[in-house]
Motif scaffolding. Sequence first.
Motif, PDB file in Angstrom:
ATOM      1  N   PHE A   1       0.805  -1.215   0.000  1.00  0.00           N
ATOM      2  CA  PHE A   1       0.000   0.000   0.000  1.00  0.00           C
ATOM      3  C   PHE A   1       0.839   1.265   0.000  1.00  0.00           C
ATOM      4  N   GLY A   2       2.118   1.156   0.365  1.00  0.00           N
ATOM      5  CA  GLY A   2       2.992   2.314   0.229  1.00  0.00           C
ATOM      6  C   GLY A   2       3.090   2.749  -1.220  1.00  0.00           C
ATOM      7  N   THR A   3       3.286   1.761  -2.117  1.00  0.00           N
ATOM      8  CA  THR A   3       3.321   2.069  -3.550  1.00  0.00           C
ATOM      9  C   THR A   3       1.956   2.551  -4.031  1.00  0.00           C
TER      10      THR A   3
ATOM     11  N   ALA B   1      -1.185   6.998  -6.067  1.00  0.00           N
ATOM     12  CA  ALA B   1      -2.403   7.806  -5.931  1.00  0.00           C
ATOM     13  C   ALA B   1      -2.065   9.291  -5.877  1.00  0.00           C
ATOM     14  N   ARG B   2      -0.975   9.629  -5.177  1.00  0.00           N
ATOM     15  CA  ARG B   2      -0.589  11.035  -5.094  1.00  0.00           C
ATOM     16  C   ARG B   2       0.013  11.532  -6.409  1.00  0.00           C
ATOM     17  N   ALA B   3       0.883  10.701  -7.007  1.00  0.00           N
ATOM     18  CA  ALA B   3       1.583  11.146  -8.214  1.00  0.00           C
ATOM     19  C   ALA B   3       0.673  11.193  -9.438  1.00  0.00           C
ATOM     20  N   GLU B   4      -0.199  10.188  -9.583  1.00  0.00           N
ATOM     21  CA  GLU B   4      -0.987  10.077 -10.805  1.00  0.00           C
ATOM     22  C   GLU B   4      -2.396  10.638 -10.681  1.00  0.00           C
TER      23      GLU B   4
ATOM     24  N   VAL C   1       0.629   7.091   6.822  1.00  0.00           N
ATOM     25  CA  VAL C   1       0.565   7.028   5.361  1.00  0.00           C
ATOM     26  C   VAL C   1       1.911   7.413   4.761  1.00  0.00           C
ATOM     27  N   GLY C   2       2.528   8.472   5.317  1.00  0.00           N
ATOM     28  CA  GLY C   2       3.827   8.905   4.815  1.00  0.00           C
ATOM     29  C   GLY C   2       4.893   7.855   4.989  1.00  0.00           C
ATOM     30  N   LEU C   3       4.906   7.184   6.142  1.00  0.00           N
ATOM     31  CA  LEU C   3       5.891   6.131   6.390  1.00  0.00           C
ATOM     32  C   LEU C   3       5.716   4.971   5.416  1.00  0.00           C
ATOM     33  N   LEU C   4       4.466   4.572   5.211  1.00  0.00           N
ATOM     34  CA  LEU C   4       4.205   3.497   4.254  1.00  0.00           C
ATOM     35  C   LEU C   4       4.679   3.886   2.852  1.00  0.00           C
ATOM     36  N   ALA C   5       4.409   5.119   2.468  1.00  0.00           N
ATOM     37  CA  ALA C   5       4.810   5.592   1.136  1.00  0.00           C
ATOM     38  C   ALA C   5       6.325   5.616   0.976  1.00  0.00           C
ATOM     39  N   ARG C   6       7.050   5.740   2.091  1.00  0.00           N
ATOM     40  CA  ARG C   6       8.514   5.707   2.037  1.00  0.00           C
ATOM     41  C   ARG C   6       9.059   4.295   2.198  1.00  0.00           C
ATOM     42  N   GLY C   7       8.171   3.314   2.181  1.00  0.00           N
ATOM     43  CA  GLY C   7       8.609   1.927   2.238  1.00  0.00           C
ATOM     44  C   GLY C   7       8.818   1.394   3.634  1.00  0.00           C
ATOM     45  N   GLN C   8       8.300   2.077   4.647  1.00  0.00           N
ATOM     46  CA  GLN C   8       8.478   1.646   6.032  1.00  0.00           C
ATOM     47  C   GLN C   8       7.170   1.082   6.570  1.00  0.00           C
ATOM     48  N   GLY C   9       7.184  -0.186   6.974  1.00  0.00           N
ATOM     49  CA  GLY C   9       5.999  -0.815   7.527  1.00  0.00           C
ATOM     50  C   GLY C   9       5.124  -1.454   6.466  1.00  0.00           C
ATOM     51  N   SER C  10       4.046  -2.088   6.926  1.00  0.00           N
ATOM     52  CA  SER C  10       3.125  -2.762   6.014  1.00  0.00           C
ATOM     53  C   SER C  10       1.743  -2.824   6.643  1.00  0.00           C
ATOM     54  N   VAL C  11       0.750  -3.119   5.811  1.00  0.00           N
ATOM     55  CA  VAL C  11      -0.631  -3.273   6.260  1.00  0.00           C
ATOM     56  C   VAL C  11      -0.994  -4.742   6.108  1.00  0.00           C
TER      57      VAL C  11
END
Length: 423
Positions: free
Chosen positions: A10-12, A17-20, A39-49
């Motif tokens: 979900f980080g990707t 979602a933000r970029a496109e 959300v920011g941490l996930l987007a930077r590749g840290q953590g998972s859902v």
Amino acid sequence: MRAALAAHDFGTVFRLARAEARISYSKIAAECDMKPERVGLLARGQGSVTTYEKIARIADALRVPGRLVGLAPRPWETSAGPARTAARDQGDPDADGGDVRRREFFKASARTGLAVGLPELTRPRAGGRIGSDYPERLRARTARLRRLDDVLGGGDTYKVYLGEYASTKALLRDATYTESTGRALLSVLAEQAQQAGWAAFDGGRHRDATGLYEASHRAAVDAGDTELAGNALAFLAYQTVSGDRQAGIGIASRSVAEAGPGAAPGVRALLYERLAWAHAVAGNDVEAEQALEAAQGALSEAGGHRQPDWVAWVDQTELEIMTGRCWAELRRPLRAVPVLESALARYDDAHARDKSLYLSWLADSYLSAGEVEQAATVTGRALGLSSGVASARPRERLAPVLRRLGEHRALPAVAAVLEQARN
């Protein structure tokens, strides 16, 4: 986006979602009931859902169909709308969703470690003693996990299989056991390394696959398991032959010799199949046919003999498919087409990755025979089956077929399948 959703990455998803779509992280956080910093941490590749509730919440907030994240259709999805009805009428395999949903369910199970129907196995503590029954219980678990490969690609199973291999390797290092139990554990380790190597190969991780096959061979030799040692070499041959044909033939020949004439009939059939394939890729039609005959002879002995679970998939239909593939590779369409058509008619679409691969050789043979429209039809079926399967191989195999079809793009059937391949 589809790949990220399938992997629950979900980080990707959030970055795209933000970029496109220009959806801010704060908006995503509000809709998904998450903290913006999370959300920011996930987007930077840290953590998972990983929890069902959170995955469902994200799917609902972003209007992601449940099947794309391994869930049942969400309440807001309409199952009988005009678009879905049209797709079903056009033969879209996603329209009814049976096989696709089955694959999505197994993907979710594999990613979260929910191995449905697996034998319970309590991992010994570091330094703990392992009983003599433990290796066979672990082998039963490995056999059940192997069934994931029936419906999923290596992109979904690699981490699962690699985790099993790493756990057994740590067990061999940290636990205590008798010499015979240690050999049995090494045999299981060799089996797990082969499964992880296959998933790596299927997912396009060729260097990882080579390392795992080589590790499997060492473990099998140390365990005194000549059948698994031979199969490790057969895997290496299958991977090597596309780049170095003579080396591939040499390794495949060694695999047969290392397993020996006393190997189980199913094992000998599999190894001779791989030798036949190596010769076919090299253009050696006489040697390929001889190896196929040896495989048929071994398979005819299989009834009543106990076979290792890792060759359970080798049956008459599978051998016919390999025979057709070899003749297709040797550019003998009159021999390849009838056997492939007959065998694939009996081969379940649920094995989407494998059937899409096998159909690519049928399409190739139709092209060699000058049956362009039929080749286009078969290619379309292969593309449909491979959609959503986390395997690099179907698209790799179909690429040269599509290039050959491109020479006939003026034909409506070809134009349609080329358009399908672009979408």
